[in-house]
Design a protein around this motif. Structure first.
Motif, mmCIF file in Angstrom:
data_model
loop_
_atom_site.group_PDB
_atom_site.id
_atom_site.type_symbol
_atom_site.label_atom_id
_atom_site.label_comp_id
_atom_site.label_asym_id
_atom_site.label_seq_id
_atom_site.Cartn_x
_atom_site.Cartn_y
_atom_site.Cartn_z
ATOM 1 N N LEU A 174 0.680 -1.133 -0.006
ATOM 2 C CA LEU A 174 0.040 0.147 -0.067
ATOM 3 C C LEU A 174 0.855 1.268 0.035
ATOM 4 C CD1 LEU A 174 -2.867 -0.869 2.324
ATOM 5 C CD2 LEU A 174 -2.915 -0.685 -0.137
ATOM 6 N N SER A 175 1.901 1.233 0.831
ATOM 7 C CA SER A 175 2.759 2.396 0.899
ATOM 8 C C SER A 175 3.593 2.681 -0.309
ATOM 9 C CB SER A 175 3.545 2.171 2.123
ATOM 10 O OG SER A 175 4.961 1.204 1.675
ATOM 11 N N GLU A 176 3.475 1.772 -1.356
ATOM 12 C CA GLU A 176 4.264 2.021 -2.683
ATOM 13 C C GLU A 176 3.240 2.681 -3.604
ATOM 14 O OE1 GLU A 176 5.657 -1.750 -3.520
ATOM 15 O OE2 GLU A 176 7.001 -1.732 -1.962
ATOM 16 N N ARG A 177 1.947 2.646 -3.346
ATOM 17 C CA ARG A 177 1.022 3.092 -4.217
ATOM 18 C C ARG A 177 0.771 4.951 -4.108
ATOM 19 N NH1 ARG A 177 -0.646 -1.436 -6.457
ATOM 20 N NH2 ARG A 177 -0.800 -3.213 -5.243
ATOM 21 N N ASN A 178 0.357 5.255 -5.386
ATOM 22 C CA ASN A 178 0.265 6.625 -5.122
ATOM 23 C C ASN A 178 -0.935 7.309 -4.722
ATOM 24 O OD1 ASN A 178 0.989 9.346 -6.045
ATOM 25 N ND2 ASN A 178 0.281 9.365 -8.050
ATOM 26 N N PHE A 179 -1.173 7.223 -3.363
ATOM 27 C CA PHE A 179 -2.198 7.882 -2.813
ATOM 28 C C PHE A 179 -1.816 8.522 -1.799
ATOM 29 C CE2 PHE A 179 -3.725 3.475 -4.257
ATOM 30 C CZ PHE A 179 -4.820 4.178 -4.976
ATOM 31 N N SER A 180 -2.606 9.864 -1.481
ATOM 32 C CA SER A 180 -2.189 10.672 -0.512
ATOM 33 C C SER A 180 -2.667 10.610 0.847
ATOM 34 C CB SER A 180 -2.660 12.126 -0.975
ATOM 35 O OG SER A 180 -4.052 12.247 -1.185
ATOM 36 N N ARG A 181 -3.960 9.840 0.879
ATOM 37 C CA ARG A 181 -4.534 9.502 2.163
ATOM 38 C C ARG A 181 -4.623 7.919 2.341
ATOM 39 N NH1 ARG A 181 -9.703 10.734 1.827
ATOM 40 N NH2 ARG A 181 -10.078 11.233 4.203
ATOM 41 N N TRP A 182 -4.440 7.481 3.956
ATOM 42 C CA TRP A 182 -4.500 5.965 3.775
ATOM 43 C C TRP A 182 -5.920 5.703 3.543
ATOM 44 C CZ3 TRP A 182 -8.061 3.826 7.089
ATOM 45 C CH2 TRP A 182 -8.583 4.473 8.263
ATOM 46 N N GLN A 183 -7.005 6.506 3.896
ATOM 47 C CA GLN A 183 -8.258 6.067 3.496
ATOM 48 C C GLN A 183 -8.369 5.472 1.946
ATOM 49 O OE1 GLN A 183 -7.368 8.644 5.387
ATOM 50 N NE2 GLN A 183 -8.916 8.956 6.951
ATOM 51 N N GLU A 184 -7.739 6.332 1.364
ATOM 52 C CA GLU A 184 -7.901 6.021 -0.485
ATOM 53 C C GLU A 184 -7.013 4.841 -0.438
ATOM 54 O OE1 GLU A 184 -6.333 9.531 -1.825
ATOM 55 O OE2 GLU A 184 -7.989 10.611 -1.852
ATOM 56 N N GLN A 185 -5.955 4.597 0.120
ATOM 57 C CA GLN A 185 -5.332 3.268 0.217
ATOM 58 C C GLN A 185 -6.011 2.107 0.368
ATOM 59 O OE1 GLN A 185 -1.909 4.275 2.784
ATOM 60 N NE2 GLN A 185 -0.529 4.771 0.696
ATOM 61 N N TYR A 186 -6.718 2.232 1.476
ATOM 62 C CA TYR A 186 -7.485 1.312 2.207
ATOM 63 C C TYR A 186 -8.532 0.623 1.113
ATOM 64 C CZ TYR A 186 -11.042 -1.377 4.988
ATOM 65 O OH TYR A 186 -11.548 -2.221 5.339
ATOM 66 N N LEU A 187 -9.289 1.662 0.826
ATOM 67 C CA LEU A 187 -10.642 1.477 -0.195
ATOM 68 C C LEU A 187 -9.855 0.925 -1.810
ATOM 69 C CD1 LEU A 187 -12.359 4.767 0.212
ATOM 70 C CD2 LEU A 187 -13.055 2.377 0.680
ATOM 71 N N ALA A 188 -8.394 1.290 -2.124
ATOM 72 C CA ALA A 188 -8.310 0.619 -2.983
ATOM 73 C C ALA A 188 -7.604 -0.886 -2.884
ATOM 74 C CB ALA A 188 -7.139 1.344 -3.749
ATOM 75 N N GLU A 189 -7.099 -1.155 -2.023
ATOM 76 C CA GLU A 189 -6.587 -2.613 -1.640
ATOM 77 C C GLU A 189 -8.011 -3.381 -1.272
ATOM 78 O OE1 GLU A 189 -4.165 -5.874 -0.700
ATOM 79 O OE2 GLU A 189 -3.990 -4.005 -1.840
#
Length: 312
Positions: free
Chosen positions: A83-98
């Motif tokens: 997740l940390s390698e993906r291009n998201f500015s907010r962890w919530q967006e990382q979570y939803l993408a995952e």
């Protein structure tokens, strides 16, 4: 000219076990199609349309043999580093993408299984590697000997459990860390209050020699001895592994447990107590091979690859 049989190996080319299985399949003159879960969604190689699954231009829907080595259970943020390698500015967006990625992968794999493909192992069995309490409950229901277990966030429950069993170990509920023994320092008020952050799995410590036994399609394959002297977690002694012979009663535990859990292929971690009884610690549905047997021409990889090709 007859076309080669095809076996789908689901995992990652960076994972040794995935690569060893794929190579063993190829040595049997079949074609190994490696569905790389870590390339999704960075690569557009995987797609599902009206029930048909395509990977790198290959239709997988009508293939018959699948080996599932590496897929994460769909729990919140199961791959934090990725997740940390993906291009998201907010962890919530990382979570939803995952969450979307996991939904995609799990839906694809389940749809392939529902079409009648032979899966080693079915996704439901693979999930038991992360759902340790469910695995233990199923084993108990089928009268497979397992350690007494407590999963809790309650300090009082831990104190009572340790008083009852004296020698107790603890580990994560979904795996991913070495087993540790409960020491006096772990029972202080400050230490036990940390349970409020996260529940933990506690078990009575089973003293004795440890064995790993491989089972495939309801038959014994091979067993290995792992010394436990000087360590709590036998994985710390993998450099001392040796081939072993198990008695019929030990294999009976392994075969009965594998059937109860729906595992076509599994490595069973057993402890032999001082009085000679065998206790099952865990049934692993995606086991490593290279630490125990030759991953190129040993009995385990040879039997597994031959089975996969036979199902293709």
């Amino acid at each position: 000219m007859t076309s080669r049989k095809k076996v789908v190996v689901i995992g990652s080319r960076s994972d040794d076990a995935t690569r060893f299985v794929a190579e063993a399949v190829e040595r049997r003159r079949a074609r190994a199609i490696v569905l790389e879960t870590d390339r999704v969604p960075d690569s557009a190689a995987l797609s599902w349309q009206d029930g048909d699954v395509h990977w790198d231009g290959e239709c997988l829907s009508d293939l018959r043999s699948f080996y599932l080595k590496l897929v994460r259970l769909s729990l919140p943020v199961p791959e934090a580093e990725a997740l940390s390698e993906r291009n998201f500015s907010r962890w919530q967006e990382q979570y939803l993408a995952e969450r979307e990625r996991q939904s995609f992968l799990h839906s694809v794999l389940r749809s392939l299984h529902r079409r009648g493909g032979s899966f080693v192992n079915p996704l439901e069995a693979v999930e038991l590697h992360y759902l340790k309490l469910q695995q233990l409950a199923l084993l108990r229901r089928h009268r497979i000997p397992v350690p007494s277990t407590l999963a809790t966030a309650s300090p009082d429950a831990v104190r009572e459990f340790v008083t009852r069993h004296r020698a107790v170990i603890y580990k994560p509920l979904s795996g991913g860390a070495l087993v540790r023994k409960v020491e006096k320092a772990d029972l202080t008020e400050a230490r036990l209050q940390l349970l409020a952050n996260c529940p933990v799995l506690f078990q009575e410590q089973i003293q004795g020699d440890e064995f790993r036994a491989y089972v495939l399609d309801g038959e014994p394959v091979s067993a290995f001895h792992i010394p436990t002297d000087g360590v709590v977690d036998a994985r710390q002694n993998l450099h001392r592994v040796k081939p072993a012979r198990l008695p019929k009663e030990a294999w009976a535990v392994c075969l009965k447990g594998a059937k109860a859990l729906g595992m076509v292929f599994t490595a069973v971690d057993l402890r032999r107590t001082p009085d000679g009884a065998f206790v099952a610690l865990e049934f692993n549905p995606t086991p490593a091979i290279s630490f125990f047997d030759d991953p190129r021409d040993g009995k385990v990889i040879t039997r597994l690859a031959s089975y996969l090709v036979s199902k293709a």
